[in-house]
Design a protein around this motif. Structure first.
Motif, PDB file in Angstrom:
ATOM      1  N   ALA A  59       3.507   2.034  -1.369  1.00 41.43           N
ATOM      2  CA  ALA A  59       3.944   2.276  -2.820  1.00 41.43           C
ATOM      3  C   ALA A  59       2.820   3.106  -3.590  1.00 41.43           C
ATOM      4  CB  ALA A  59       4.356   1.089  -3.945  1.00 41.43           C
ATOM      5  N   GLN A  60       1.715   2.677  -3.360  1.00 37.45           N
ATOM      6  CA  GLN A  60       0.541   3.322  -3.905  1.00 37.45           C
ATOM      7  C   GLN A  60       0.221   4.699  -3.520  1.00 37.45           C
ATOM      8  OE1 GLN A  60      -2.953   0.959  -2.885  1.00 37.45           O
ATOM      9  NE2 GLN A  60      -2.298  -0.729  -4.071  1.00 37.45           N
ATOM     10  N   ALA A  90       6.717   0.860  -8.623  1.00 39.93           N
ATOM     11  CA  ALA A  90       5.750  -0.350  -9.206  1.00 39.93           C
ATOM     12  C   ALA A  90       4.906  -0.915  -8.002  1.00 39.93           C
ATOM     13  CB  ALA A  90       6.655  -1.240  -9.900  1.00 39.93           C
ATOM     14  N   ALA A  91       3.599  -0.268  -7.854  1.00 40.55           N
ATOM     15  CA  ALA A  91       2.977  -0.457  -6.711  1.00 40.55           C
ATOM     16  C   ALA A  91       1.952  -1.762  -7.031  1.00 40.55           C
ATOM     17  CB  ALA A  91       1.782   0.487  -6.152  1.00 40.55           C
ATOM     18  N   ILE A  92       1.825  -2.606  -5.952  1.00 39.56           N
ATOM     19  CA  ILE A  92       0.590  -3.674  -6.332  1.00 39.56           C
ATOM     20  C   ILE A  92      -0.781  -3.125  -6.044  1.00 39.56           C
ATOM     21  CG2 ILE A  92       0.030  -5.979  -5.521  1.00 39.56           C
ATOM     22  CD1 ILE A  92       2.429  -6.389  -4.012  1.00 39.56           C
ATOM     23  N   PRO A  93      -1.558  -3.143  -7.161  1.00 38.73           N
ATOM     24  CA  PRO A  93      -2.992  -2.678  -6.976  1.00 38.73           C
ATOM     25  C   PRO A  93      -3.656  -3.374  -6.035  1.00 38.73           C
ATOM     26  CG  PRO A  93      -2.699  -4.078  -8.949  1.00 38.73           C
ATOM     27  CD  PRO A  93      -1.335  -3.901  -8.446  1.00 38.73           C
ATOM     28  N   GLY A  94      -4.518  -2.616  -5.408  1.00 40.42           N
ATOM     29  CA  GLY A  94      -5.710  -3.188  -4.521  1.00 40.42           C
ATOM     30  C   GLY A  94      -5.165  -3.513  -3.225  1.00 40.42           C
ATOM     31  N   SER A  95      -5.731  -4.150  -2.357  1.00 38.31           N
ATOM     32  CA  SER A  95      -5.399  -4.571  -0.972  1.00 38.31           C
ATOM     33  C   SER A  95      -5.596  -6.148  -0.735  1.00 38.31           C
ATOM     34  CB  SER A  95      -5.995  -3.604   0.048  1.00 38.31           C
ATOM     35  OG  SER A  95      -7.097  -3.714  -0.219  1.00 38.31           O
ATOM     36  N   VAL A  96      -4.958  -6.439   0.534  1.00 41.40           N
ATOM     37  CA  VAL A  96      -5.095  -7.637   0.959  1.00 41.40           C
ATOM     38  C   VAL A  96      -6.649  -7.996   1.432  1.00 41.40           C
ATOM     39  CG1 VAL A  96      -4.347  -9.399   2.746  1.00 41.40           C
ATOM     40  CG2 VAL A  96      -2.636  -7.527   1.884  1.00 41.40           C
ATOM     41  N   ILE A 144       0.969  -0.930  -0.017  1.00 40.75           N
ATOM     42  CA  ILE A 144      -0.010   0.013   0.066  1.00 40.75           C
ATOM     43  C   ILE A 144       0.928   1.273   0.013  1.00 40.75           C
ATOM     44  CG2 ILE A 144      -1.855   1.249   1.421  1.00 40.75           C
ATOM     45  CD1 ILE A 144      -2.348  -1.771   0.220  1.00 40.75           C
ATOM     46  N   TYR A 175       3.440 -12.338  -6.192  1.00 43.45           N
ATOM     47  CA  TYR A 175       3.416 -11.482  -5.088  1.00 43.45           C
ATOM     48  C   TYR A 175       4.804 -11.011  -4.599  1.00 43.45           C
ATOM     49  CZ  TYR A 175       2.396  -9.681  -0.192  1.00 43.45           C
ATOM     50  OH  TYR A 175       2.445  -9.023   0.946  1.00 43.45           O
ATOM     51  N   ARG A 206      -5.047  -9.589  -7.488  1.00 45.28           N
ATOM     52  CA  ARG A 206      -4.208  -8.410  -7.694  1.00 45.28           C
ATOM     53  C   ARG A 206      -3.154  -8.794  -8.485  1.00 45.28           C
ATOM     54  NH1 ARG A 206      -2.356  -6.921  -1.796  1.00 45.28           N
ATOM     55  NH2 ARG A 206      -1.836  -4.923  -2.544  1.00 45.28           N
ATOM     56  N   LEU A 253       6.292  -7.407  -4.434  1.00 39.88           N
ATOM     57  CA  LEU A 253       6.670  -6.745  -2.930  1.00 39.88           C
ATOM     58  C   LEU A 253       8.238  -6.124  -3.474  1.00 39.88           C
ATOM     59  CD1 LEU A 253       6.130  -9.199  -0.002  1.00 39.88           C
ATOM     60  CD2 LEU A 253       5.054  -6.763  -0.718  1.00 39.88           C
TER      61      LEU A 253
END
Lengths: 345, 344
Positions: A191-192, B286-292, A189, B267, B307, B271
């Motif tokens: 990074a977002q 480079a963000a991972i979209p969405g959330s856990v 999160i 994943y 994701r 990270l």
């Protein structure tokens, strides 16, 4: 480039003890003579370890707390001389984002109202205009429009921080003080939110005073870096300069201690061990001297002033004539070469 | 496709090393407002003797629940182990009763936490607290226990240990409290130390000292460490092997150098790529979209699929097993065809 914010010689102490009659008799000197400026559209990072005074500088910059001494200029006007009314007006142009959005957002207010509140205070917009603007802002920070009528407890930390950012930008401020805005967020999160802050800056041209302990983040987002130790600035330079050639022994130790996410470049065996913090910093001389591997007699007599060395502002007697490679571990005065320190990674 | 249980970690020359702790197919369920929810879903772990296994994940991934289950510290009113075994020195901890467990926990397996100060009792001296744990676990006399306490404080490099032992926790800094907790944890000479985010609250220079100390003591005592953290920098600094957790499952496990250099689960790649270190200066992360997703909303198939930029229909059709190959394992059915990016 014009400066949005200018702090000159700002000082703040907190009372830590009182006599039986309530007269203060001991102080914690949180910020001691800090001078820094933030130009329009620029990101200045304030780094340092806990207790260094970074957050206090952020609060002083917006006059959320009163300084004991020194000047604060915002967009050219003297913030310390500003009346309550002036201050209220100016606050629309300078905002703050805190580390913990769970406690910085009003739990009893739906987020739509939270985001709209600054508009109510600082503009004459009608309810309909406010609503349209809030919808627009929430979408801009990546939230859905139906989130407007929900309460903070219904959101995750990352979402709340987006809402806090939306609230901070409602009045198109010139400066946002970001106090560890992503420290409490999960890795994916983080990074977002960093990207969002970056994109908003590109779009709107606001300046950030970015308070953080995360040096790897600083390298990515800051134009200039101010390193604080025990309430004072020990080094300030452009991000490139600071990471390429840190001058102050504390900056070097700090950079050398950051763990790198690469098992092939471990450094826990190579980084300099600083001496442990020994209670209060010394009354005279350099505050860092008791922990410094380079400290000499001179350092304990009088505190070194901030002076320019190779494009950096450094408060150290040894910044210019000690080759960076010779910074050492061990007792003061017994240097031996450790070139690893040159590598900011 | 080869499918088998997690392989034994191998040493560089290819020999199978022995594991101190072997967790197999461990599942934990919590009683929540959404009914009975599985928060740990078939976790397999092995901590090799004298080595460090890093358990990495975000909040809610289950890394702390895993450690609590191993320590038998799950609150029985809300959580219970629904399946699986925890093999430690020839015994299945999951099958022992509370009295039997107490003989192992704290003595053969000890734990240190993030909040060192909170785990120390403010009204007893540091020396007394360490001595107490030695007396309970080893039945030493008062005098011997005190002597051991001072030895332990010296071991964790607290200067002036004899004097400091008579002081109270409030006179210690955060980093020093962490050392005291470590001294107390190691006093009964455990073979496994569980370290749950032990350096997260520390300043970076103090953290570096603590990590170095842990490594030194590990070598001296032949200690195995299960190191739980969210910080990939700390993991690469400390760990020989790494297990990455996501939404209650181990999604990748392997040698630290290999997991960081050549991740085999999207994943893990996400990270690594989302770290500031992976981005170019002044560039976007480079963000991972969405959330856990929360535990009650975990999908049937791959927990990460929603994701994941590599997800295909097959990823969502059913549970994905942990597939092992050459001493590492991944819970991704496309691992062999994808070429994922590691640290540069």
């Amino acid at each position: 480039m014009t400066d949005v914010l200018r702090l000159s010689g700002i000082t703040k102490s907190f009372v830590t003890g009182r006599t039986l009659l309530g007269k203060p008799n001991s102080y914690f000197h949180a910020v001691r003579g800090v001078t820094l400026s933030v130009a329009r559209g620029e990101t200045v990072a304030v780094v340092g370890e806990s207790g260094a005074g970074k957050s206090t500088v952020g609060r002083l910059a917006l006059r959320l707390i009163e300084p004991d001494d020194g000047g604060i200029e915002f967009n050219g006007s003297d913030l310390r001389a500003a009346s309550k009314e002036d201050l209220r007006r100016l606050r629309g142009r300078m905002r703050m984002i805190f580390q913990d959005p769970y406690s910085s957002l009003d739990p009893s207010m739906v987020v739509g109202d939270t985001v709209a509140e600054p508009l109510l205070v600082h503009t004459k917009m009608s309810a309909a205009e406010r609503r349209a603007k809030v919808l627009d802002l929430l979408q801009r920070v990546g939230m859905d429009t139906h989130h407007m009528d929900r309460f903070p407890y219904e959101f995750s930390g990352g979402q709340l921080q987006r809402i806090a950012i939306a609230r901070a930008i409602t009045t198109d401020p010139d400066l946002i003080v970001c106090d560890e805005p992503v420290a409490a967020l999960d890795m994916s999160i983080r990074a977002q939110v960093v990207n969002l802050l970056r994109d908003l800056q590109v779009e709107r041209g606001m300046a950030y005073l970015f308070i953080t302990h995360d040096l790897s983040l600083v390298r990515l987002i800051a134009d200039r870096v101010v390193v604080m130790y025990a309430g004072q600035i020990v080094e300030s330079a452009t991000t490139e300069q600071l990471f390429a050639e840190p001058r102050h022994p504390y900056t070097r130790a700090l950079l050398a201690a950051v763990p790198v996410p690469d098992p092939n470049r471990r450094k826990s065996q190579t980084a300099i061990p600083l001496a442990a913090v020994q209670g209060k910093p010394p009354a005279k001389g350099c505050s860092f001297a008791p922990r410094c591997p380079l400290a000499t007699e001179e350092c304990t007599v009088e505190a070194p002033p901030l002076a320019e060395v190779a494009g950096h502002d450094v408060a150290c007697y040894h910044a210019d004539h000690v080759p960076v490679a010779e910074l050492s571990e061990g007792a003061p005065g017994t240097p031996h070469p450790r070139t690893e320190l040159l590598d900011p990674h | 496709m080869a499918m088998k249980a997690l392989p034994l970690p191998t040493s560089p020359d290819g020999d199978v090393t022995d594991a101190v702790l072997t967790v197999t197919d461990l599942s934990v369920e919590f009683q929540t407002e959404h009914g009975r929810v599985r928060v740990l879903d078939g976790v397999d772990l092995q901590v090799p003797s004298g080595k460090t296994l890093g358990l990495v994940g975000e909040s809610g991934s289950g890394k702390t629940v895993t450690s609590l289950a191993i320590m038998g510290l799950l609150d029985r009113r809300v959580g219970r182990i629904s399946s699986g075994s925890i093999q430690f020195e020839g015994q299945d901890l999951a099958a022992l009763d509370a009295r039997q467990l107490r003989r192992i926990q704290g003595a053969k397996i000890s734990m240190i936490f993030q909040e060192a100060r909170r785990s120390l009792d403010p009204v007893f001296t540091i020396g007394d607290q360490i001595a107490e744990s030695v007396r309970i676990h080893e039945g030493l006399s008062r005098r011997e226990a005190w002597k051991r306490a001072i030895e332990m404080l010296q071991l964790v490099q607290i200067p002036d240990a004899e004097r400091r032992a008579r002081e109270y926790p409030h006179t210690f800094s955060g980093g020093m409290c962490q050392r005291v907790m470590l001294a107390s944890a190691l006093a009964s000479r455990p073979s496994l130390l569980i370290a749950d985010e032990p350096t997260t609250a520390l300043d970076v220079t103090v953290q570096a000292q603590m990590l170095r100390l842990l490594r030194t003591l590990q070598e001296e005592m032949g200690l195995a460490i299960l190191f739980i953290t969210h910080d990939l920098g700390v993991v690469s600094e400390m760990c020989d092997r790494v297990a990455v957790m996501y939404a209650g499952q181990i999604v990748e496990e392997g040698d630290a150098t290999q997991v960081f250099g050549h991740p085999r689960h999207p994943y893990t790649e996400g990270l690594i790529q989302s770290l500031p270190e992976s981005a170019v200066a002044r560039g976007r992360l480079a963000a991972i979209p969405g959330s856990v997703p929360p535990a009650h909303a975990w999908p049937q198939g791959c927990h990460f699929a929603d994701r994941c930029r590599y997800a295909v229909d097959a990823c969502r059709s059913g549970p994905i097993p942990l597939l092992s190959r050459d001493g590492s394992a991944t819970r991704c059915i496309r691992a062999d065809e994808l070429s994922l990016a590691g640290v540069r």
